[in-house]
Design a protein around this motif. Structure first.
Motif, PDB file in Angstrom:
ATOM      1  N   UNK A  71       0.816  -1.211   0.000  1.00  0.00           N
ATOM      2  CA  UNK A  71       0.000   0.000   0.000  1.00  0.00           C
ATOM      3  C   UNK A  71       0.848   1.257   0.000  1.00  0.00           C
ATOM      4  N   UNK A  72       1.865   1.265   0.848  1.00  0.00           N
ATOM      5  CA  UNK A  72       2.753   2.426   0.912  1.00  0.00           C
ATOM      6  C   UNK A  72       3.542   2.585  -0.386  1.00  0.00           C
ATOM      7  N   UNK A  73       4.046   1.486  -0.919  1.00  0.00           N
ATOM      8  CA  UNK A  73       4.881   1.551  -2.125  1.00  0.00           C
ATOM      9  C   UNK A  73       4.083   2.033  -3.335  1.00  0.00           C
ATOM     10  N   UNK A  74       2.873   1.519  -3.498  1.00  0.00           N
ATOM     11  CA  UNK A  74       2.044   1.971  -4.621  1.00  0.00           C
ATOM     12  C   UNK A  74       1.687   3.447  -4.454  1.00  0.00           C
ATOM     13  N   UNK A  75       1.382   3.855  -3.228  1.00  0.00           N
ATOM     14  CA  UNK A  75       1.060   5.261  -2.980  1.00  0.00           C
ATOM     15  C   UNK A  75       2.248   6.153  -3.322  1.00  0.00           C
ATOM     16  N   UNK A  76       3.439   5.736  -2.919  1.00  0.00           N
ATOM     17  CA  UNK A  76       4.635   6.536  -3.176  1.00  0.00           C
ATOM     18  C   UNK A  76       5.005   6.529  -4.661  1.00  0.00           C
ATOM     19  N   UNK A  77       4.716   5.439  -5.351  1.00  0.00           N
ATOM     20  CA  UNK A  77       4.973   5.402  -6.792  1.00  0.00           C
ATOM     21  C   UNK A  77       4.037   6.355  -7.527  1.00  0.00           C
ATOM     22  N   UNK A  78       2.852   6.551  -6.970  1.00  0.00           N
ATOM     23  CA  UNK A  78       1.897   7.496  -7.560  1.00  0.00           C
ATOM     24  C   UNK A  78       2.257   8.942  -7.233  1.00  0.00           C
ATOM     25  N   UNK A  79       2.885   9.138  -6.075  1.00  0.00           N
ATOM     26  CA  UNK A  79       3.240  10.492  -5.640  1.00  0.00           C
ATOM     27  C   UNK A  79       4.454  10.400  -4.716  1.00  0.00           C
ATOM     28  N   UNK A  80       5.628  10.570  -5.283  1.00  0.00           N
ATOM     29  CA  UNK A  80       6.863  10.393  -4.513  1.00  0.00           C
ATOM     30  C   UNK A  80       7.074  11.472  -3.455  1.00  0.00           C
ATOM     31  N   UNK A  81       6.235  12.499  -3.445  1.00  0.00           N
ATOM     32  CA  UNK A  81       6.376  13.542  -2.422  1.00  0.00           C
ATOM     33  C   UNK A  81       5.667  13.173  -1.117  1.00  0.00           C
ATOM     34  N   UNK A  82       4.981  12.034  -1.102  1.00  0.00           N
ATOM     35  CA  UNK A  82       4.278  11.624   0.117  1.00  0.00           C
ATOM     36  C   UNK A  82       5.269  11.385   1.248  1.00  0.00           C
ATOM     37  N   UNK A  83       4.843  11.694   2.434  1.00  0.00           N
ATOM     38  CA  UNK A  83       5.664  11.537   3.634  1.00  0.00           C
ATOM     39  C   UNK A  83       5.584  10.083   4.103  1.00  0.00           C
ATOM     40  N   UNK A  84       6.709   9.382   4.055  1.00  0.00           N
ATOM     41  CA  UNK A  84       6.733   7.969   4.447  1.00  0.00           C
ATOM     42  C   UNK A  84       6.310   7.800   5.908  1.00  0.00           C
ATOM     43  N   UNK A  85       6.667   8.757   6.751  1.00  0.00           N
ATOM     44  CA  UNK A  85       6.282   8.696   8.162  1.00  0.00           C
ATOM     45  C   UNK A  85       4.776   8.784   8.344  1.00  0.00           C
ATOM     46  N   UNK A  86       4.139   9.680   7.595  1.00  0.00           N
ATOM     47  CA  UNK A  86       2.685   9.813   7.663  1.00  0.00           C
ATOM     48  C   UNK A  86       2.013   8.534   7.174  1.00  0.00           C
ATOM     49  N   UNK A  87       2.489   8.005   6.052  1.00  0.00           N
ATOM     50  CA  UNK A  87       1.912   6.756   5.532  1.00  0.00           C
ATOM     51  C   UNK A  87       2.062   5.622   6.540  1.00  0.00           C
TER      52      UNK A  87
END
Length: 192
Positions: A91-107
């Motif tokens: 879930x986190x990886x697909x989200x980050x692939x869609x938007x690499x500016x997402x905060x990994x800590x928040x996810x």
């Protein structure tokens, strides 16, 4: 024990889980999304309509499924061996692939909330190169909306999976998906 199987489409997660089930017939097999009735609806919707919703909406649908999956499948089977086809890492990886500016800590915090901080005991991470992925996905004949995003997209997802698993210091068995099926299975059995 919760063992999460990670990897992009076509790396052989389902094959390995099925083989492991033959070895450990007491194991509970589940998947994300799709391990619950709600998850099946989410999965069906996303595989057909992912391009029609925002990235943020997609994240929250996966989180809703994850919370339901935790309550209905993972938590009640805590004392058993649970083999989970995908987890919050996907879930986190697909989200980050869609938007690499997402905060990994928040996810991560959102996923911890959905999972009551029970992230799993072990991770089996099957990795593939572009050629293997292309061959396996092409041999299927049909692609869902996520697979239609392309091999480059899936490789980006795989890269984020690798970063997440490495950064979070989980107990991970990383395996080259191009190895023979039974060789991979032997490694997994030893790991578990």
């Amino acid at each position: 024990m919760l063992v999460n199987f990670e990897g992009v489409d076509g790396v052989g997660k389902s094959t390995q889980i099925s083989l492991l089930k033959e070895f450990r017939n007491d194991a509970v097999i589940t998947k994300e999304p799709g391990g619950t009735e709600f998850g099946l609806m989410v999965r069906d919707y996303l595989l057909k309509n992912a391009s029609k919703i925002s990235n943020k909406t997609e994240i929250f649908l996966f989180l809703a499924d994850r919370a339901e999956h935790y309550e209905k499948v993972l938590k009640p089977n805590y004392a058993n061996l649970v083999l989970n086809d995908r987890s919050f890492v996907s879930g986190m990886a697909y989200a980050m692939a869609n938007d690499s500016s997402l905060d990994i800590g928040l996810l991560l915090d959102l996923n911890k909330f959905a999972l009551n901080s029970d992230l799993g005991d072990k991770f089996v991470f099957l990795k593939a190169d572009e050629i293997l992925l292309r061959n396996r996905l092409f041999s299927r004949g049909t692609s869902d909306e996520i697979e239609m995003r392309g091999i480059e997209y899936l490789m980006r997802v795989q890269g984020f999976m690798s970063i997440i698993l490495s950064d979070l210091k989980f107990d991970v068995l990383e395996i080259d998906a191009s190895l023979e099926v039974l060789e991979i299975q032997e490694k997994i059995r030893k790991f578990i």
